[in-house]
Design a protein around this motif. Structure first.
Motif, PDB file in Angstrom:
ATOM      1  N   ASP A   2       0.837  -1.206   0.000  1.00 28.46           N
ATOM      2  CA  ASP A   2       0.000   0.000   0.000  1.00 28.46           C
ATOM      3  C   ASP A   2       0.871   1.254   0.000  1.00 28.46           C
ATOM      4  O   ASP A   2       0.633   2.200  -0.762  1.00 28.46           O
ATOM      5  CB  ASP A   2      -0.905   0.027   1.241  1.00 28.46           C
ATOM      6  CG  ASP A   2      -1.950  -1.073   1.240  1.00 28.46           C
ATOM      7  OD1 ASP A   2      -2.335  -1.521   0.144  1.00 28.46           O
ATOM      8  OD2 ASP A   2      -2.390  -1.473   2.341  1.00 28.46           O
ATOM      9  N   LYS A   3       1.876   1.254   0.870  1.00 27.36           N
ATOM     10  CA  LYS A   3       2.741   2.432   1.010  1.00 27.36           C
ATOM     11  C   LYS A   3       3.567   2.671  -0.250  1.00 27.36           C
ATOM     12  O   LYS A   3       3.712   3.813  -0.690  1.00 27.36           O
ATOM     13  CB  LYS A   3       3.663   2.255   2.218  1.00 27.36           C
ATOM     14  CG  LYS A   3       2.928   2.225   3.550  1.00 27.36           C
ATOM     15  CD  LYS A   3       3.869   1.873   4.689  1.00 27.36           C
ATOM     16  CE  LYS A   3       3.108   1.749   6.007  1.00 27.36           C
ATOM     17  NZ  LYS A   3       3.998   1.314   7.117  1.00 27.36           N
ATOM     18  N   LEU A   4       4.101   1.597  -0.826  1.00 28.52           N
ATOM     19  CA  LEU A   4       4.919   1.754  -2.022  1.00 28.52           C
ATOM     20  C   LEU A   4       4.081   2.175  -3.220  1.00 28.52           C
ATOM     21  O   LEU A   4       4.522   2.985  -4.041  1.00 28.52           O
ATOM     22  CB  LEU A   4       5.652   0.445  -2.324  1.00 28.52           C
ATOM     23  CG  LEU A   4       6.747   0.040  -1.330  1.00 28.52           C
ATOM     24  CD1 LEU A   4       7.353  -1.298  -1.717  1.00 28.52           C
ATOM     25  CD2 LEU A   4       7.831   1.108  -1.255  1.00 28.52           C
ATOM     26  N   ALA A   5       2.865   1.621  -3.333  1.00 26.96           N
ATOM     27  CA  ALA A   5       1.973   2.010  -4.431  1.00 26.96           C
ATOM     28  C   ALA A   5       1.625   3.488  -4.327  1.00 26.96           C
ATOM     29  O   ALA A   5       1.609   4.209  -5.336  1.00 26.96           O
ATOM     30  CB  ALA A   5       0.700   1.160  -4.393  1.00 26.96           C
ATOM     31  N   LYS A   6       1.366   3.935  -3.117  1.00 34.87           N
ATOM     32  CA  LYS A   6       1.048   5.347  -2.897  1.00 34.87           C
ATOM     33  C   LYS A   6       2.247   6.229  -3.258  1.00 34.87           C
ATOM     34  O   LYS A   6       2.093   7.310  -3.828  1.00 34.87           O
ATOM     35  CB  LYS A   6       0.658   5.556  -1.432  1.00 34.87           C
ATOM     36  CG  LYS A   6       0.172   6.953  -1.099  1.00 34.87           C
ATOM     37  CD  LYS A   6      -0.167   7.098   0.372  1.00 34.87           C
ATOM     38  CE  LYS A   6      -1.328   6.225   0.778  1.00 34.87           C
ATOM     39  NZ  LYS A   6      -1.714   6.445   2.204  1.00 34.87           N
TER      40      LYS A   6
END
Length: 236
Positions: free
Chosen positions: A72-76
């Motif tokens: 989630d964090k990397l996609a964001k």
């Protein structure tokens, strides 16, 4: 699943922290739930791992307790949807498959040929990337900050490995240690290494470069309070 009701997030994390990186897959999850006296079909396990987005126990715990996962964090960070990010990870896995772990960080040198391969990948793919200010990048403006966000972190996520461990499973003991700025264009960095190799006639020389040698998802183990125990000191 009733695990979230059975124990706290910290408790479950403690139980699962011994699971080696990359081994928390659907098969492991099914076995674990069975040992917890629960029920989980193979299809359900596959669906859960798809939602978790990485084969990491800590990310399963985050997903279970409805917290942000690493995916989630990397996609964001790269402004991709969850599905876009998983597609991108799959593409990276085809180009940069995990080769195996190299135990000692100081033995994760990188060759000029491997650096040139990285540069070729950047040239082919960077037109869709942006820097930290949201500006589009080119081959001549892609820095390690950009490459880390779009390639190193996603490609090494499942195994929590170093990028070098996507290039080889054999120790590459460095001949030279390179200290540099992540903000310089990678193309200029590689040109400097090419110049060094040519001048000193070192076609098979191995270089230690922190971005590729350190396991970026586990920097707390690479950067310790005692300078003599850091990967940088050991590599030198």
């Amino acid at each position: 699943l009733t695990m979230a009701d059975a124990m706290s997030s910290d408790g479950l994390q403690t139980v699962l922290q011994q699971v080696p990186a990359g081994q928390f897959d659907a098969a492991f999850l099914s076995r674990f739930v069975d040992e917890m006296d629960g029920e989980l079909s193979d299809d359900e396990a596959q669906a859960i791992m798809g939602a978790v987005g990485a084969r990491r126990a800590e990310d399963f715990v985050s997903w279970l307790y409805q917290k942000e996962t690493s995916s989630d964090k990397l996609a964001k960070k790269v402004k991709m949807s969850a599905s876009e990010f998983q597609d991108w990870k799959a593409r990276l896995r085809e180009v940069w498959p995990w080769k195996g772990y190299i135990e000692l960080t100081e033995h994760r040198g990188i060759t000029l040929a491997q650096l040139q391969r990285i540069l070729a990948f950047i040239e082919e793919n960077c037109n869709d990337w942006k820097d930290r200010k949201g500006n589009a990048v080119t081959l001549h403006t892609t820095t390690l900050y950009v490459f880390n966000s779009y390639v190193i972190l996603p490609a090494t996520l499942d195994e929590s490995c170093a990028f070098v461990e996507l290039l080889t499973d054999e120790a590459q003991i460095p001949d030279w240690f390179i200290s540099h700025w992540w903000g310089e264009p990678i193309v200029e960095f590689v040109k400097c290494v090419e110049g060094h190799s040519d001048i000193r006639d070192l076609p098979t020389c191995k270089y230690w470069v922190c971005a590729y040698a350190n396991r970026q998802h586990n920097l707390d183990k690479e950067l310790t309070k005692d300078p003599a125990e850091t990967s940088f000191f050991k590599a030198m």
